[in-house]
Design a protein around this motif. Structure first.
Motif, short mmCIF file in Angstrom:
data_model
loop_
_atom_site.label_atom_id
_atom_site.label_comp_id
_atom_site.label_asym_id
_atom_site.label_seq_id
_atom_site.Cartn_x
_atom_site.Cartn_y
_atom_site.Cartn_z
N LEU A 191 60.50 72.59 93.04
CA LEU A 191 59.58 71.90 92.12
C LEU A 191 59.62 72.52 90.73
O LEU A 191 59.75 73.73 90.59
N THR A 192 59.48 71.67 89.73
CA THR A 192 59.36 72.17 88.36
C THR A 192 57.98 72.81 88.19
O THR A 192 57.05 72.48 88.92
N PRO A 193 57.85 73.71 87.21
CA PRO A 193 56.50 74.20 86.88
C PRO A 193 55.66 72.98 86.46
O PRO A 193 56.13 72.12 85.74
N GLY A 194 54.46 72.89 86.97
CA GLY A 194 53.61 71.76 86.61
C GLY A 194 53.92 70.48 87.36
O GLY A 194 53.44 69.41 86.97
N ILE B 57 63.20 63.37 89.47
CA ILE B 57 64.01 64.59 89.39
C ILE B 57 64.25 64.91 87.92
O ILE B 57 64.70 64.06 87.14
N ASP B 58 63.97 66.16 87.54
CA ASP B 58 64.16 66.63 86.17
C ASP B 58 65.65 66.83 85.89
O ASP B 58 66.48 66.84 86.80
N ASP B 59 65.98 67.05 84.64
CA ASP B 59 67.38 67.26 84.24
C ASP B 59 68.00 68.47 84.92
O ASP B 59 69.21 68.53 85.10
N ILE C 294 62.39 68.74 91.32
CA ILE C 294 61.46 67.64 91.48
C ILE C 294 60.25 67.86 90.56
O ILE C 294 59.58 68.87 90.67
N SER C 295 60.02 66.90 89.66
CA SER C 295 58.87 67.00 88.76
C SER C 295 57.66 66.24 89.30
O SER C 295 56.53 66.53 88.93
N ARG C 296 57.91 65.26 90.18
CA ARG C 296 56.82 64.49 90.78
C ARG C 296 57.33 63.85 92.06
O ARG C 296 58.48 63.41 92.13
N PHE C 297 56.44 63.79 93.05
CA PHE C 297 56.72 62.95 94.20
C PHE C 297 55.47 62.19 94.57
O PHE C 297 54.35 62.61 94.30
#
Length: 108
Positions: free
Chosen positions: A32-35, A94-96, A100-103
């Motif tokens: 997961l990304t931060p945030g 999915i971020d660059d 994963i930035s959100r699910f």
């Protein structure tokens, strides 16, 4: 007919399913990304609280039936000790950097 996790198209989603099914909380968090954020049945939830209750403390398990959107959308049977088994949908952003930035999940 379920799709074996190793056959899932998107590497981040594949790692997410493997982390859930192997109860690898540290591995899960590293995806997961931060945030990062999430929603369940259309309602945003506290990520840390939700994954503890719905995945790790209740022995969550995903059996993927179908994938679409390049592997970033799943239909799956999800089960845990709290709710039993239900058919669910999952969508991932999915971020660059490949994390994963959100699910979003919910009953299908």
């Amino acid at each position: 007919m379920t799709i074996q996790p190793a056959k899932l198209s998107d590497p981040a989603v594949r790692a997410f399913v493997n982390a859930v099914n192997s109860r690898d909380r540290d591995g899960f968090m590293s995806l997961l990304t931060p945030g990062a954020t999430m929603a369940d049945d259309g309602q945003d939830r506290d990520l840390a609280e939700w994954i503890d209750q719905e995945i790790f403390s209740s022995h969550g398990h995903l059996d993927v039936d179908n994938e679409s959107d390049g592997g970033r959308a799943l239909l799956a049977h999800y089960r845990n000790d709290t709710w039993g088994e239900m058919r669910t949908r999952w969508r991932f952003e999915i971020d660059d950097d490949g994390r994963i930035s959100r699910f979003e999940t919910g009953q299908a």
